[in-house]
Design a protein around this motif. Sequence first.
Motif, PDB file in Angstrom:
ATOM      1  N   LEU A 260      23.686  33.083  56.511  1.00 35.28           N
ATOM      2  CA  LEU A 260      24.653  33.322  55.139  1.00 35.28           C
ATOM      3  C   LEU A 260      24.014  34.655  54.535  1.00 35.28           C
ATOM      4  N   ILE A 261      22.750  35.067  54.596  1.00 37.82           N
ATOM      5  CA  ILE A 261      22.444  36.288  54.066  1.00 37.82           C
ATOM      6  C   ILE A 261      23.189  37.577  55.025  1.00 37.82           C
ATOM      7  N   ARG A 262      23.126  37.157  56.296  1.00 42.70           N
ATOM      8  CA  ARG A 262      23.624  38.125  57.267  1.00 42.70           C
ATOM      9  C   ARG A 262      25.178  38.289  56.882  1.00 42.70           C
ATOM     10  N   GLN A 263      25.748  37.500  56.595  1.00 43.59           N
ATOM     11  CA  GLN A 263      27.151  37.286  56.224  1.00 43.59           C
ATOM     12  C   GLN A 263      27.600  38.507  55.088  1.00 43.59           C
ATOM     13  N   VAL A 264      26.623  37.998  54.001  1.00 47.85           N
ATOM     14  CA  VAL A 264      26.761  38.891  52.900  1.00 47.85           C
ATOM     15  C   VAL A 264      26.383  40.241  53.148  1.00 47.85           C
ATOM     16  N   ALA A 265      25.266  40.650  53.917  1.00 47.47           N
ATOM     17  CA  ALA A 265      24.842  42.004  54.219  1.00 47.47           C
ATOM     18  C   ALA A 265      26.026  42.946  55.192  1.00 47.47           C
ATOM     19  N   GLU A 266      26.755  41.987  56.099  1.00 45.68           N
ATOM     20  CA  GLU A 266      27.740  42.677  56.990  1.00 45.68           C
ATOM     21  C   GLU A 266      28.922  42.998  55.857  1.00 45.68           C
ATOM     22  N   ARG A 267      29.224  42.014  55.054  1.00 47.16           N
ATOM     23  CA  ARG A 267      30.569  42.417  54.220  1.00 47.16           C
ATOM     24  C   ARG A 267      30.130  43.688  53.325  1.00 47.16           C
ATOM     25  N   GLN A 268      28.926  43.945  52.857  1.00 44.94           N
ATOM     26  CA  GLN A 268      28.721  45.227  52.268  1.00 44.94           C
ATOM     27  C   GLN A 268      28.860  46.496  53.129  1.00 44.94           C
ATOM     28  N   LEU A 269      28.096  46.134  54.313  1.00 47.05           N
ATOM     29  CA  LEU A 269      28.072  47.175  55.268  1.00 47.05           C
ATOM     30  C   LEU A 269      29.799  47.826  55.656  1.00 47.05           C
ATOM     31  N   ASP A 270      30.469  46.888  55.780  1.00 50.31           N
ATOM     32  CA  ASP A 270      32.062  47.110  55.900  1.00 50.31           C
ATOM     33  C   ASP A 270      32.690  47.739  54.804  1.00 50.31           C
TER      34      ASP A 270
END
Length: 375
Positions: free
Chosen positions: A363-373
Amino acid sequence: MSRTQKGRITRHPFSDTLSSKFYGHPHRPMQIVSQTTSELRLQSVVERQRLMLPIGLLSVVVVGLGLAILAGAVNIPLLFIVGLFGFLGGTMLNDECKSEVLTLDRGADQLRCDRKTLWGTQQWQLPLSTLQDVSVVTRQRRRQKANGNEGTQWFYSLQFVAPGQAPQTLLYSHDGDSVNAAYRTIHDFLRTTHSATSATNAPSNLPSGQGIGLVMTSDYERWRQEIFTRSPEQAGGTSDERDRVYGVLMDMGMLDSSTSQLWAISMTAWLSGEASFFPTPGGAVIGLGSEPQVAEAAQTILQLAQTVLPNASPLPDQALPDQPDLVQFWLFTPGGVYGVADMLQRLRVPSNDWGQMFQQFSLIRQVAERQLDQR
């Protein structure tokens, strides 16, 4: 680590991204209908306000065609336009009207999904006792923002895996919170269904990876060194409680399929609710704790880590994974650093406590990847 415009499919439940083919996906939040010790039932609800646009399109088609017939103005171009709008409205209406009821029946040893559409009910089912993995999967769609920049829309679903059968996925939804809540509810239900066995619950004691040949930036090396020197007070804890876990670091070995180059993903969760995401080749997101769902996931990770601490062992070094799908957990306490390592497939068993920690990091990675996008 480059991400194409249509997304990147990965082999693990962190981020199963695909391109969207239609105009969008319904919001369709998931709700718990009933829950007992022997049965859990969840339902995705159709939002009626989302039906207004497709019904409006179909109404325009019917009225327009009727007026054209009365006026004697029916011709091939008109029929083409009417047919196009009718197809679009019908496709949208069919997509919006889909709903599902997911039933986990312990007595019948059955996981069943009843999917209702305009054309009838479809069903798939799996033996509940053979279920190997339940994971949150995401789908992304690139779109143009009003300012001309590209943005990303995210959709969420649940995927179920059993041996010898194709993975089954529920309908996608915009509402990631309800999907994550449904995942946690299912996970809790399954924990009381599946007995823990040594084959699924006992990872090997020590990380075996040495990080040989990893793609790694100097920024990552400095960040990792700081992680291993962070004090309990800096992480929101205290040095007085020698066996209190104040931080968790997870590493996962990855392989670039195009270059066969090995790299790794590292993530942290701290007692303060802070978290970070840092791949060894770069592309970090630090300070994720400001996101409420990340802070909640970090707290859950620390609670799970405290529970499994007796099964961990003291670690002699700061080794990184030296093979794909090798996952390492490092548990930081005032009395020392402890940890385990295991392969990904063993962590995907619902009854595995380390696997639950893995899913919270997902779940933490999902949020991180959204911010990177969005950068």
